[in-house]
Design a protein around this motif. Structure first.
Motif, PDB file in Angstrom:
ATOM      1  N   ALA A 129       0.850  -1.196   0.000  1.00 27.77           N
ATOM      2  CA  ALA A 129       0.000   0.000   0.000  1.00 27.77           C
ATOM      3  C   ALA A 129       0.882   1.240   0.000  1.00 27.77           C
ATOM      4  N   ASP A 134      -5.545   7.024   3.380  1.00 31.06           N
ATOM      5  CA  ASP A 134      -6.656   6.253   2.828  1.00 31.06           C
ATOM      6  C   ASP A 134      -6.375   4.759   2.813  1.00 31.06           C
ATOM      7  N   ARG A 135      -5.090   4.381   2.871  1.00 23.83           N
ATOM      8  CA  ARG A 135      -4.747   2.965   2.759  1.00 23.83           C
ATOM      9  C   ARG A 135      -4.368   2.328   4.094  1.00 23.83           C
ATOM     10  N   ARG A 137      -5.074   0.186   7.074  1.00 26.54           N
ATOM     11  CA  ARG A 137      -6.051  -0.868   7.349  1.00 26.54           C
ATOM     12  C   ARG A 137      -5.917  -1.445   8.756  1.00 26.54           C
TER      13      ARG A 137
END
Length: 374
Positions: A129, A134-135, A137
């Protein structure tokens, strides 16, 4: 904006360069590439005596109260010398804690960071990523009075010997940061085999790691993004030092390498190539200085400046490295030549905290949002 260094800043640069050239020359760097330790304890102690770990921390916690400009000056010298150690990650975590940690947490952690007795690092990036909020997790969920963290992190610098890790995770769907003890149950680290042998990077796995709720920093996505920008500026400063040294090595080589009865530096094509390298180095210096000054001033354009600098330096580092290798010929890529280590460091710096594409994409988003672009 005045780019001239003050007397104190010039002294900081000079003493930093003297320390690294005296106690961590290139032979020392080579000797440590095969070791498992993140840092030479003797060199780290000497840098602590100079005040590096506490340079950007508040004076009330034993720091020097300096800004990103001063941190960038030291980072540049570290890059130039291919220095190892947790200066940059500790500085980033320290700035985050100083801005958003509780008074109790600041009092517990910051004095140890300022003294250099412990260091910290930031666990942000995740496998496969980009360096983007936004990435993220990794998850954080609340269970009574604790936070439980689960997820995997990658490219965590100097995590093996760090005392604390600042972990960025999604808490109720929103990015947040938590200070985690390295010895916490469920937290494991594994050293990564990476292109750059002058630094240590790790994978970090969090499986049900419990953190007291008060160890969540009072910061949201905007503050975390600002920290990413500051980390990018310090990465650019490191890359600037690498670029500068590659230019110096190349100029030295073109003066001594003789072809057709004269040094190759006498040929016009070689002169042009060196001039192009110099332009990229000067551009990187101006951009990095401006981004650091804008961040310290809290300017509206600080984020745009950080993105523009990061994208320019990421691309420029690769170009300078390519020209240096071309002008050195095959010798430049051999293990015996010092340029080899600089090429590897340059490549790592071009992607750390996001490559050129990541920063260009965010810069376009920021420009679209800017009233000036309407």
């Amino acid at each position: 904006m005045n780019f001239e260094l003050s007397e104190e800043q010039d002294m900081l640069r000079g003493t930093s360069r003297d320390l690294l050239s005296d106690r961590a020359p290139i032979a020392h760097v080579r000797a440590w590439t095969d070791r498992d330790e993140d840092v030479d304890p003797e060199v780290w102690r000497l840098t602590a005596d100079l005040g590096w770990p506490g340079l950007g921390l508040p004076e009330e916690y034993g720091g020097a109260g300096q800004g990103l400009v001063e941190l960038a000056l030291v980072a540049e010298e570290i890059g130039r010398a291919l220095g190892r150690g947790p200066f940059a990650p500790t500085a980033i975590v320290g700035r985050a804690l100083a801005a958003a940690a509780s008074p109790e947490l600041r009092a517990e952690v910051l004095p140890a960071l300022a003294a250099g007795s412990n260091w910290a690092t930031w666990a942000f990036a995740e496998p496969h990523a980009p360096w983007s909020l936004d990435r993220v997790r990794t998850t954080a969920r609340t269970e009574r009075d604790t936070i439980v963290l689960d997820g995997d992190k990658t490219a965590v610098q100097d995590a093996g010997g760090a005392h604390w890790l600042l972990v960025t995770a999604r808490h109720d769907g929103v990015p947040a940061s938590f200070l985690v003890d390295r010895a916490a149950a469920g937290l494991t680290v594994r050293r990564q085999q990476v292109l750059d042998p002058t630094r240590s990077f790790y994978e970090v796995r969090l499986e049900g790691v419990r953190v007291p709720a008060e160890r969540r920093l009072a910061c949201g996505p905007d503050e975390i993004q600002r920290l990413l920008d500051e980390g990018s500026v310090l990465r650019c400063a490191d890359a600037l030092g690498v670029m500068e040294r590659m230019l110096e090595l190349t100029v030295e080589h073109t003066k001594s390498r003789v072809q057709f009865g004269q040094p190759i530096g006498a040929f016009q094509a070689v002169k042009h190539a060196c001039a192009d390298m110099a332009l990229l180095v000067h551009g990187a210096r101006a951009a990095t200085a401006y981004a650091a000054m804008a961040a310290d001033a809290g300017a509206d354009e600080a984020s745009r400046a950080a993105c523009a600098t990061a994208s320019y330096v990421a691309a420029g580092t690769g170009e300078v490295a390519a020209r240096a290798l071309q002008l050195h010929g095959g010798i430049g890529f051999t293990w015996e030549h010092d340029l080899h280590l600089h090429l590897r460091r340059a490549r790592a710096d071009s992607v750390l905290y996001g490559d050129a594409a990541v920063h260009r994409g965010r810069l376009c988003t920021l420009l679209r949002r800017s009233p000036a672009s309407a």
